[in-house]
Scaffold this motif. Structure first.
Motif, PDB file in Angstrom:
ATOM      1  N   LEU A   1       1.814   0.804  -5.227  1.00 55.80           N
ATOM      2  CA  LEU A   1       1.726   1.237  -3.785  1.00 55.80           C
ATOM      3  C   LEU A   1       2.936   1.045  -3.395  1.00 55.80           C
ATOM      4  CD1 LEU A   1      -1.586  -0.275  -2.228  1.00 55.80           C
ATOM      5  CD2 LEU A   1      -1.349   1.972  -3.285  1.00 55.80           C
ATOM      6  N   THR A   2       3.415   1.934  -2.501  1.00 49.05           N
ATOM      7  CA  THR A   2       4.658   1.861  -1.793  1.00 49.05           C
ATOM      8  C   THR A   2       4.838   2.456  -0.406  1.00 49.05           C
ATOM      9  OG1 THR A   2       7.249   2.085  -2.119  1.00 49.05           O
ATOM     10  CG2 THR A   2       5.920   3.728  -3.064  1.00 49.05           C
ATOM     11  N   GLY A   3       5.501   1.949   0.524  1.00 47.10           N
ATOM     12  CA  GLY A   3       5.790   2.706   1.716  1.00 47.10           C
ATOM     13  C   GLY A   3       6.828   3.469   1.703  1.00 47.10           C
ATOM     14  N   THR A   4       7.551   3.650   0.597  1.00 44.44           N
ATOM     15  CA  THR A   4       9.016   4.337   0.302  1.00 44.44           C
ATOM     16  C   THR A   4       8.556   5.315  -0.766  1.00 44.44           C
ATOM     17  OG1 THR A   4      10.149   2.142   0.615  1.00 44.44           O
ATOM     18  CG2 THR A   4      11.325   4.063  -0.128  1.00 44.44           C
ATOM     19  N   PRO A   5       7.986   6.510  -0.338  1.00 41.61           N
ATOM     20  CA  PRO A   5       7.627   7.697  -1.383  1.00 41.61           C
ATOM     21  C   PRO A   5       8.751   8.168  -2.143  1.00 41.61           C
ATOM     22  CG  PRO A   5       7.691   8.437   0.798  1.00 41.61           C
ATOM     23  CD  PRO A   5       7.968   6.857   0.911  1.00 41.61           C
ATOM     24  N   ILE A   6      10.054   8.137  -1.627  1.00 46.66           N
ATOM     25  CA  ILE A   6      11.127   8.883  -2.418  1.00 46.66           C
ATOM     26  C   ILE A   6      12.128   7.755  -2.803  1.00 46.66           C
ATOM     27  CG2 ILE A   6      12.891  10.444  -2.206  1.00 46.66           C
ATOM     28  CD1 ILE A   6      11.409  11.832  -0.148  1.00 46.66           C
TER      29      ILE A   6
ATOM     30  N   ILE B   1      -6.135 -12.086  -3.978  1.00 49.75           N
ATOM     31  CA  ILE B   1      -4.814 -11.422  -3.238  1.00 49.75           C
ATOM     32  C   ILE B   1      -3.665 -12.604  -3.587  1.00 49.75           C
ATOM     33  CG2 ILE B   1      -3.806 -11.122  -1.265  1.00 49.75           C
ATOM     34  CD1 ILE B   1      -6.635 -10.484  -0.016  1.00 49.75           C
ATOM     35  N   THR B   2      -2.588 -12.220  -4.207  1.00 44.45           N
ATOM     36  CA  THR B   2      -1.618 -13.106  -4.722  1.00 44.45           C
ATOM     37  C   THR B   2      -0.141 -12.460  -4.490  1.00 44.45           C
ATOM     38  OG1 THR B   2      -0.920 -15.024  -6.021  1.00 44.45           O
ATOM     39  CG2 THR B   2      -1.724 -12.760  -7.094  1.00 44.45           C
ATOM     40  N   GLY B   3       0.988 -13.218  -4.771  1.00 45.89           N
ATOM     41  CA  GLY B   3       2.153 -12.816  -4.666  1.00 45.89           C
ATOM     42  C   GLY B   3       2.900 -12.574  -5.986  1.00 45.89           C
ATOM     43  N   TYR B   4       4.115 -11.806  -5.927  1.00 50.52           N
ATOM     44  CA  TYR B   4       4.842 -11.647  -7.202  1.00 50.52           C
ATOM     45  C   TYR B   4       5.414 -13.113  -7.883  1.00 50.52           C
ATOM     46  CZ  TYR B   4       4.852  -6.641  -6.118  1.00 50.52           C
ATOM     47  OH  TYR B   4       4.541  -5.416  -6.238  1.00 50.52           O
ATOM     48  N   GLN B   5       5.833 -13.992  -6.815  1.00 48.10           N
ATOM     49  CA  GLN B   5       6.242 -15.205  -7.099  1.00 48.10           C
ATOM     50  C   GLN B   5       5.153 -15.938  -8.046  1.00 48.10           C
ATOM     51  OE1 GLN B   5       9.519 -16.345  -7.480  1.00 48.10           O
ATOM     52  NE2 GLN B   5       8.937 -18.310  -8.548  1.00 48.10           N
TER      53      GLN B   5
ATOM     54  N   ARG C   1      -0.357  -3.397  -7.319  1.00 50.17           N
ATOM     55  CA  ARG C   1       0.995  -3.914  -7.029  1.00 50.17           C
ATOM     56  C   ARG C   1       1.516  -2.971  -5.778  1.00 50.17           C
ATOM     57  NH1 ARG C   1       5.099  -3.563 -11.785  1.00 50.17           N
ATOM     58  NH2 ARG C   1       6.298  -4.203 -10.122  1.00 50.17           N
ATOM     59  N   ASP C   2       1.495  -3.857  -4.834  1.00 50.35           N
ATOM     60  CA  ASP C   2       2.020  -3.472  -3.048  1.00 50.35           C
ATOM     61  C   ASP C   2       3.519  -3.508  -3.092  1.00 50.35           C
ATOM     62  OD1 ASP C   2       1.577  -2.330  -0.808  1.00 50.35           O
ATOM     63  OD2 ASP C   2       1.092  -4.319   0.086  1.00 50.35           O
ATOM     64  N   GLU C   3       3.915  -2.561  -2.532  1.00 52.36           N
ATOM     65  CA  GLU C   3       5.565  -2.437  -2.364  1.00 52.36           C
ATOM     66  C   GLU C   3       6.251  -2.607  -3.546  1.00 52.36           C
ATOM     67  OE1 GLU C   3       6.763  -1.668   0.438  1.00 52.36           O
ATOM     68  OE2 GLU C   3       4.893  -2.230   1.810  1.00 52.36           O
ATOM     69  N   VAL C   4       5.834  -1.603  -4.341  1.00 52.64           N
ATOM     70  CA  VAL C   4       6.206  -1.698  -5.912  1.00 52.64           C
ATOM     71  C   VAL C   4       7.895  -1.388  -5.858  1.00 52.64           C
ATOM     72  CG1 VAL C   4       5.919   0.597  -6.383  1.00 52.64           C
ATOM     73  CG2 VAL C   4       6.061  -1.062  -8.310  1.00 52.64           C
ATOM     74  N   GLN C   5       8.392  -0.844  -4.713  1.00 52.07           N
ATOM     75  CA  GLN C   5       9.851  -0.868  -5.010  1.00 52.07           C
ATOM     76  C   GLN C   5      10.699  -2.059  -5.020  1.00 52.07           C
ATOM     77  OE1 GLN C   5       7.844  -0.062  -2.198  1.00 52.07           O
ATOM     78  NE2 GLN C   5       8.905  -1.061  -0.521  1.00 52.07           N
ATOM     79  N   ASN C   6      10.056  -3.042  -4.578  1.00 52.68           N
ATOM     80  CA  ASN C   6      10.847  -4.428  -4.520  1.00 52.68           C
ATOM     81  C   ASN C   6      11.315  -4.797  -6.007  1.00 52.68           C
ATOM     82  OD1 ASN C   6      10.923  -4.292  -1.699  1.00 52.68           O
ATOM     83  ND2 ASN C   6       8.828  -5.685  -1.484  1.00 52.68           N
ATOM     84  N   ILE C   7      10.526  -4.362  -6.890  1.00 54.17           N
ATOM     85  CA  ILE C   7      10.769  -4.745  -8.417  1.00 54.17           C
ATOM     86  C   ILE C   7      11.187  -3.546  -9.065  1.00 54.17           C
ATOM     87  CG2 ILE C   7       9.766  -5.998 -10.394  1.00 54.17           C
ATOM     88  CD1 ILE C   7       8.048  -7.575  -8.662  1.00 54.17           C
ATOM     89  N   LYS C   8      12.317  -3.129  -9.396  1.00 56.68           N
ATOM     90  CA  LYS C   8      12.503  -2.114 -10.082  1.00 56.68           C
ATOM     91  C   LYS C   8      13.065  -2.353 -11.543  1.00 56.68           C
ATOM     92  CE  LYS C   8      14.353  -0.110  -5.765  1.00 56.68           C
ATOM     93  NZ  LYS C   8      15.600   0.348  -5.050  1.00 56.68           N
TER      94      LYS C   8
ATOM     95  N   VAL D   1      -4.714  -8.260  -6.225  1.00 57.82           N
ATOM     96  CA  VAL D   1      -3.738  -7.516  -5.459  1.00 57.82           C
ATOM     97  C   VAL D   1      -2.728  -8.402  -5.672  1.00 57.82           C
ATOM     98  CG1 VAL D   1      -2.984  -6.698  -3.119  1.00 57.82           C
ATOM     99  CG2 VAL D   1      -5.498  -6.434  -4.164  1.00 57.82           C
ATOM    100  N   VAL D   2      -1.351  -7.861  -6.039  1.00 57.28           N
ATOM    101  CA  VAL D   2      -0.104  -8.625  -6.237  1.00 57.28           C
ATOM    102  C   VAL D   2       0.607  -7.843  -4.976  1.00 57.28           C
ATOM    103  CG1 VAL D   2       1.912  -9.340  -7.548  1.00 57.28           C
ATOM    104  CG2 VAL D   2      -0.381  -8.754  -8.618  1.00 57.28           C
ATOM    105  N   ALA D   3       1.185  -8.811  -3.989  1.00 59.45           N
ATOM    106  CA  ALA D   3       1.918  -8.170  -2.784  1.00 59.45           C
ATOM    107  C   ALA D   3       2.701  -9.026  -2.539  1.00 59.45           C
ATOM    108  CB  ALA D   3       0.703  -7.817  -1.615  1.00 59.45           C
ATOM    109  N   PRO D   4       3.891  -8.757  -1.607  1.00 59.61           N
ATOM    110  CA  PRO D   4       4.812  -9.621  -0.803  1.00 59.61           C
ATOM    111  C   PRO D   4       3.984 -10.556   0.146  1.00 59.61           C
ATOM    112  CG  PRO D   4       5.388  -7.287  -0.600  1.00 59.61           C
ATOM    113  CD  PRO D   4       4.008  -7.088  -1.193  1.00 59.61           C
ATOM    114  N   ALA D   5       4.565 -11.711   0.231  1.00 59.96           N
ATOM    115  CA  ALA D   5       3.777 -12.661   0.939  1.00 59.96           C
ATOM    116  C   ALA D   5       3.157 -12.336   2.414  1.00 59.96           C
ATOM    117  CB  ALA D   5       4.550 -14.025   1.099  1.00 59.96           C
ATOM    118  N   SER D   6       4.304 -11.657   3.025  1.00 63.09           N
ATOM    119  CA  SER D   6       4.211 -11.104   4.462  1.00 63.09           C
ATOM    120  C   SER D   6       3.006 -10.001   4.642  1.00 63.09           C
ATOM    121  CB  SER D   6       5.408 -10.407   4.774  1.00 63.09           C
ATOM    122  OG  SER D   6       5.664  -9.168   3.996  1.00 63.09           O
TER     123      SER D   6
END
Length: 135
Positions: free
Chosen positions: A110-115, A59-63, A82-89, A2-7
């Motif tokens: 995965l994203t919490g921003t569907p559109i 579980i780790t982060g993008y950086q 990849r969680d919160e994929v909208q952060n890397i466009k 799982v690659v996710a934001p640190a938060s």
């Protein structure tokens, strides 16, 4: 993996423990020394997919994936989430290229921003999920 934001690291670990207690979730974050120590225990031959595996989900982060790509590239991952994929466009970014270069059988975004703000980023997301498919 799982690659996710640190938060969200602790949330991922907590949710996996709660909903899939048989899976061993292993954190990969902290100081460079902590991460290096973890890889010494997880050699390529030790990574298996049975009950005795040292971990089932990392579980780790993008950086950290970008920073320690030489370790991550040694493993044949079954899944990359990849969680919160909208952060890397940008498909031209180092992070994107690093993640695309990892050996994995399945990919999930995965994203919490569907559109998306624009539809231009959608083909890039498809190309990550299905890299052999030309979009």
């Amino acid at each position: 993996m799982v690659v996710a934001p640190a938060s969200t690291f602790h949330n991922w670990q907590q949710e996996l423990t709660q909903f899939v207690p048989k899976l061993k979730a292993s954190p990969y974050w902290g100081s460079a020394k902590d991460c290096t120590t973890l890889w010494k225990f997880w050699s390529k031959k030790d990574i298996s997919y049975d009950e005795d595996a040292p971990f089932h989900v990392l579980i780790t982060g993008y950086q950290l994936v970008t920073q320690d790509q030489q370790y991550f590239q040694k493993v044949k991952w079954q899944y990359m989430i990849r969680d919160e994929v909208q952060n890397i466009k940008s498909a031209s970014s180092v992070r994107w290229k690093t993640l695309l270069g990892l050996h994995c059988r399945n990919r999930l975004l995965l994203t919490g921003t569907p559109i998306q703000n624009s539809m231009q980023g959608l083909p890039q997301l498809y190309s990550f999920i299905l890299p052999k498919l030309s979009v």
